[in-house]
Motif scaffolding. Structure first.
Motif, short mmCIF file in Angstrom:
data_model
loop_
_atom_site.label_atom_id
_atom_site.label_comp_id
_atom_site.label_asym_id
_atom_site.label_seq_id
_atom_site.Cartn_x
_atom_site.Cartn_y
_atom_site.Cartn_z
N LYS A 97 0.85 -1.20 0.00
CA LYS A 97 0.00 0.00 0.00
C LYS A 97 0.88 1.25 0.00
O LYS A 97 1.87 1.33 0.74
CB LYS A 97 -0.88 -0.03 1.27
N ILE A 98 0.50 2.21 -0.84
CA ILE A 98 1.25 3.47 -0.91
C ILE A 98 0.30 4.63 -0.63
O ILE A 98 -0.81 4.68 -1.17
CB ILE A 98 1.89 3.68 -2.31
N TYR A 99 0.76 5.55 0.21
CA TYR A 99 0.07 6.82 0.41
C TYR A 99 0.99 7.92 -0.08
O TYR A 99 2.22 7.78 -0.07
CB TYR A 99 -0.21 7.08 1.91
N CYS A 100 0.39 9.03 -0.52
CA CYS A 100 1.21 10.19 -0.88
C CYS A 100 0.55 11.44 -0.34
O CYS A 100 -0.66 11.63 -0.47
CB CYS A 100 1.37 10.28 -2.40
N ALA A 101 1.35 12.28 0.31
CA ALA A 101 0.84 13.53 0.87
C ALA A 101 1.64 14.70 0.31
O ALA A 101 2.85 14.72 0.45
CB ALA A 101 0.98 13.52 2.41
N PRO A 102 1.04 15.70 -0.36
CA PRO A 102 -0.37 15.68 -0.72
C PRO A 102 -0.64 14.97 -2.05
O PRO A 102 -1.78 14.65 -2.35
CB PRO A 102 -0.71 17.18 -0.85
N ILE B 270 -0.31 10.74 -9.46
CA ILE B 270 0.19 9.88 -8.39
C ILE B 270 -0.92 8.98 -7.86
O ILE B 270 -0.67 7.85 -7.43
CB ILE B 270 0.81 10.75 -7.26
N SER B 271 -2.17 9.45 -7.95
CA SER B 271 -3.28 8.66 -7.40
C SER B 271 -3.49 7.34 -8.14
O SER B 271 -4.23 6.49 -7.69
CB SER B 271 -4.57 9.50 -7.37
N GLU B 272 -2.82 7.17 -9.27
CA GLU B 272 -2.86 5.87 -9.95
C GLU B 272 -2.17 4.79 -9.10
O GLU B 272 -2.53 3.62 -9.14
CB GLU B 272 -2.16 5.99 -11.31
N PHE B 273 -1.15 5.21 -8.34
CA PHE B 273 -0.37 4.25 -7.55
C PHE B 273 -0.62 4.37 -6.05
O PHE B 273 -0.33 3.45 -5.31
CB PHE B 273 1.13 4.47 -7.77
N ALA B 274 -1.05 5.56 -5.64
CA ALA B 274 -1.08 5.83 -4.20
C ALA B 274 -2.40 6.48 -3.80
O ALA B 274 -3.03 7.16 -4.61
CB ALA B 274 0.06 6.79 -3.85
#
Ligand code: AMP
Ligand code: GLY
Length: 424
Positions: free
Chosen positions: A27-32, A37-41
């Motif tokens: 699982k990947i999160y990205c801030a912000p 990026i939302s394709e992966f995280a």
């Protein structure tokens, strides 16, 4: 493993792409983050400078590794905040990020440890600067000490220009407190090359070389930008140059930081100039370059998570860093008018043309979802289109072909990214 990436540009998109390929990561999160990026995280709306909120989020979600992409939070000490909470994080502590955060610090370090760079003098007031400039030869380079979005460097051809530069940096404080101190530096000539490297505080593993194009316009005209395109490797970074840099620059920098009680863990980005007298350090950065990451990361063979864990755990000496024997070119698609003023909010079309491809990628620098769920432009630099090829010439042709696959109103790009290849 759960991973959190901090940042929102093309660099962080490239990092997310690499992290997503690691079989260790679930699982990947990205801030912000951003729309690409939302394709992966899963993107979380926490700003990169909100250290306490980020650390609380990492603790709550049981994040196993946080990767800091950007310079501002690193220089501000985000790693120290995470470590104090017992959270694993990839990047230098505040006392090491100063390598990028203060040009006066980095110049003093290079002088003390005999790392080749331009001659310089640090000044603490406009009067002192003007006094020193009376005896200087031109052109001369003025550098605001602190972070200035890559814009705090002025090349002055005449005493009048230098006088105006001193006023801008130290009197009107165009770059704020970054101009409290200033480095006045000898002007050098030569080709520029960027070499990024992984460090664990003791061991350093340089990556393949790259070259940026900082000016907005074709033929290196116009204003400085964050970077309008890159290619990798640099044909000018020969084996001889590499040997020199390994001997006189890379390990020496890591050893110097350790000797100063500032062990560097993370990425050191060496901005080099290949002068007639040999390679010299132009600058250090404490993170991946943007858009250098977009050409270097897609060529890396290793599992990036494994390399980063080795850095954090101080066992980088066990890692054999390997790159594909190919080439990559990234062309930045910007909003017309960048870096001064530009419109945003235009729909981006054609992104589906890159789905599932492993020879061409579109890394988002400034994009977001609008209310209708469409992906729209949201910055000066919008997309970085990277293509691979067997050679640099092939990669460049592929990259420019790929730029035609995506569109938005006011799309602007340079048409000469990688032109230097023809001179090699
Ligand atoms: P820096 O942020 O220190 O890399 O500086 C930005 C750009 O200014 C570099 O990429 C170079 O093109 C130029 N520059 C910086 N320092 C010098 C120097 N001493 N001589 C010539 N050009 C320089
Ligand atoms: N592209 C230059 C930088 O990231 O500093």
């Amino acid at each position: 493993m759960k991973v959190l990436i901090v940042g929102s540009g093309g660099r962080e998109h490239a990092i997310a792409w690499a992290v997503a390929r690691s079989p260790k990561v679930e699982k990947i999160y990205c801030a912000p983050g951003n729309a690409g990026i939302s394709e992966f995280a899963e993107c979380v709306p926490i700003g990169a400078m909100e250290f306490d909120r980020l650390a609380a989020f990492a603790a709550e979600k049981g994040i196993d590794l946080t990767i800091i992409g950007m310079d501002d939070p690193l220089v501000g000490g985000i790693v120290d905040v995470f470590e104090a909470k017992g959270l694993k994080v990839f990047g230098p502590r505040k006392n090491a990020a100063i390598l990028e955060g203060s040009k006066a610090f980095s110049k003093d370090l290079m002088l003390k440890y005999n790392i080749p760079t331009a001659g310089y003098r640090t000044v603490y007031s406009a009067e002192e600067a003007r006094e020193y400039l009376k005896t200087a030869s031109f052109p001369i380079v003025l550098k605001a000490d602190g972070l200035a979005l890559g814009k705090g460097v002025l090349i002055c051809n005449t005493p009048e220009e230098a006088d105006a530069g001193v006023a801008e940096i130290m009197e009107t404080k165009k770059f704020g407190s970054a101009g409290d101190k200033m480095v006045i530096e000898e002007f050098m000539t030569g080709r520029e090359v960027s070499v990024l490297s992984f460090c664990d505080g003791r061991t350093i593993r340089p990556m393949t070389s790259a070259q940026d194009h900082k000016r907005a316009g074709d033929g290196d005209t116009g204003l400085n930008t964050g970077g309008m395109g890159t290619f990798s490797p640099s044909p000018f970074y020969t084996e001889e140059v590499d040997k020199f840099c390994r001997e006189h620059i890379y390990q020496r920098t890591v050893d110097a930081m350790a000797a100063e009680g500032r062990p560097f863990v993370g990425i050191i980005f060496f901005g080099l100039m290949l002068t007639p007298n040999g390679p010299r350090v132009l600058e250090y950065n404490c993170r991946f370059g943007d858009p250098e990451a977009q050409v270097v990361i897609p060529r890396m063979k290793n599992d990036m998570i494994e390399v980063m864990e080795a850095c954090v755990e101080g066992r980088l000496d066990e890692v054999d860093l390997r790159f594909e024997d190919n080439a990559a070119v990234c062309v930045v698609l910007a909003s017309d008018g960048y870096p001064v003023s530009y419109k945003k909010g235009f729909e981006i079309t054609g992104l589906e043309n890159f789905k599932g491809r492993d020879d061409a990628f579109v890394f988002h620098a400034g994009s977001k979802f609008d209310e209708q769920g469409r992906i729209v432009t949201n910055g000066g630099r919008v997309l970085g289109v990277t293509a691979l090829g067997k050679t640099l010439v092939e990669a460049r042709a592929n990259a420019y072909k790929a730029t035609e696959l995506v569109n938005f109103e006011n799309k602007y790009m340079r048409h000469d990214i990688g032109k230097a290849i023809d001179e090699a």
